[in-house]
Design a protein around this motif. Sequence first.
Motif, PDB file in Angstrom:
ATOM      1  N   PHE A  64     -15.159 -67.681 -32.801  1.00  0.00           N
ATOM      2  CA  PHE A  64     -14.326 -66.680 -33.478  1.00  0.00           C
ATOM      3  C   PHE A  64     -13.227 -66.214 -32.536  1.00  0.00           C
ATOM      4  N   LEU A 117     -17.301 -52.786 -36.974  1.00  0.00           N
ATOM      5  CA  LEU A 117     -16.553 -53.883 -37.591  1.00  0.00           C
ATOM      6  C   LEU A 117     -15.053 -53.711 -37.347  1.00  0.00           C
ATOM      7  N   SER A 118     -14.578 -52.483 -37.496  1.00  0.00           N
ATOM      8  CA  SER A 118     -13.160 -52.213 -37.290  1.00  0.00           C
ATOM      9  C   SER A 118     -12.775 -52.459 -35.828  1.00  0.00           C
ATOM     10  N   ASP A 121     -12.050 -55.987 -34.900  1.00  0.00           N
ATOM     11  CA  ASP A 121     -10.765 -56.489 -35.398  1.00  0.00           C
ATOM     12  C   ASP A 121      -9.580 -55.791 -34.727  1.00  0.00           C
ATOM     13  N   ASP A 171     -19.455 -64.475 -45.502  1.00  0.00           N
ATOM     14  CA  ASP A 171     -18.336 -64.078 -44.647  1.00  0.00           C
ATOM     15  C   ASP A 171     -18.585 -62.711 -44.017  1.00  0.00           C
ATOM     16  N   MET A 172     -19.141 -61.782 -44.804  1.00  0.00           N
ATOM     17  CA  MET A 172     -19.456 -60.463 -44.258  1.00  0.00           C
ATOM     18  C   MET A 172     -20.587 -60.550 -43.238  1.00  0.00           C
ATOM     19  N   ARG A 175     -19.072 -61.641 -40.073  1.00  0.00           N
ATOM     20  CA  ARG A 175     -18.304 -60.523 -39.499  1.00  0.00           C
ATOM     21  C   ARG A 175     -19.205 -59.600 -38.691  1.00  0.00           C
ATOM     22  N   CYS A 176     -20.392 -59.333 -39.229  1.00  0.00           N
ATOM     23  CA  CYS A 176     -21.332 -58.441 -38.537  1.00  0.00           C
ATOM     24  C   CYS A 176     -21.846 -59.070 -37.250  1.00  0.00           C
ATOM     25  N   ARG A 178     -20.447 -61.446 -35.519  1.00  0.00           N
ATOM     26  CA  ARG A 178     -19.297 -61.534 -34.603  1.00  0.00           C
ATOM     27  C   ARG A 178     -19.035 -60.178 -33.960  1.00  0.00           C
ATOM     28  N   ALA A 179     -19.047 -59.118 -34.755  1.00  0.00           N
ATOM     29  CA  ALA A 179     -18.764 -57.772 -34.243  1.00  0.00           C
ATOM     30  C   ALA A 179     -19.798 -57.351 -33.201  1.00  0.00           C
TER      31      ALA A 179
END
Length: 329
Positions: A64, A117-118, A121, A171-172, A175-176, A178-179
């Motif tokens: 990622f 999560l924010s 990014d 996908d979510m 995201r988690c 990865r975060a």
Amino acid sequence: MAASSSKVGLYIGLGISGLLLFIVAIVLIVVLNVGTSIGEPTSATTDFGKLDKMELPLDTSGLFATPTGSGGADGLYKEAFRAAVSMGGSVGFEEMVKHTAEPEKDGKLKPIIEKLLSAADTGMSSDAELNFDSVLVCTPKTTWPIRDRIADMALCLNTAGLSYRADKSPDMAVRCFRASTIFGKRLWDNGVFVSHKAGALSAIGYGLSNLERNYKEFQRDPAKAELAHTLYLQYLEVSQKWSTKERIERTVQPVTGDLWNLAENDKDRAWRIEGVMFMGFAKFTVSDSRAPTIRSYLQGKTSNSDPLIALKAKEALLFSEADARSLPQ
């Protein structure tokens, strides 16, 4: 007379030189024996490489992208930590996380997930310090609860990822995971305390293990699954070494010579700070004759050029016997 004067001058010169050498020798003896007066260090800190900084490069670019540049992610991490702390004692938060299968749907846990999560990014300056001391002061009494709080924040994030995957939102889920990995890596690189880095390892472990399983069993990407596995093994090696090092302090009677060696000679600032902090606890675990030496050592550290070490030395001097008795083991 001239010859006599020359001899007198020579003797005076030799005397001054001898005095200077004597003074230098005394200073060296004092410096070299400070650790001995506090206590002899053991092989836990004297063996080759024990005080080297543990590196964990983890090139995750094949899994990622991680935002770079100054974007304020450090502020979001502090807000997430503050939200977790505001929920009460570490046991309460821990129980809530462990017994909530869908934390992304829980009104108290959802804001923490959203901030993490924010942050993943959002960019963060490479020299930014991740320091949560203004939320919960790091002391020997709080260092492990802080570590556990950070680990539980990451667990909450990964549990949400598993829930999203079960709800057919791959996908979510990614995201988690990865975060969590980004949170851990940033804390490892930029966290100022041992508790931060210990919690970081949990976050990295959770994230990489879930990414590996996700790409191996669900999204069927063998290359990414293999990369996640390779990175996980890198994390695991460092995590095991880190756990061994934590035993130096995680005991009812730490070896004061080892704490001194950490504070003076460890190449990782976080461990130097930790050594100073735990000297405050060690005041109450040593003989009465050695305790004044520790207090004197800490007093000297209050004027250290590193403001955080100076602050922790002041706090260590104020660390009380009641604090020591309530230290979690």
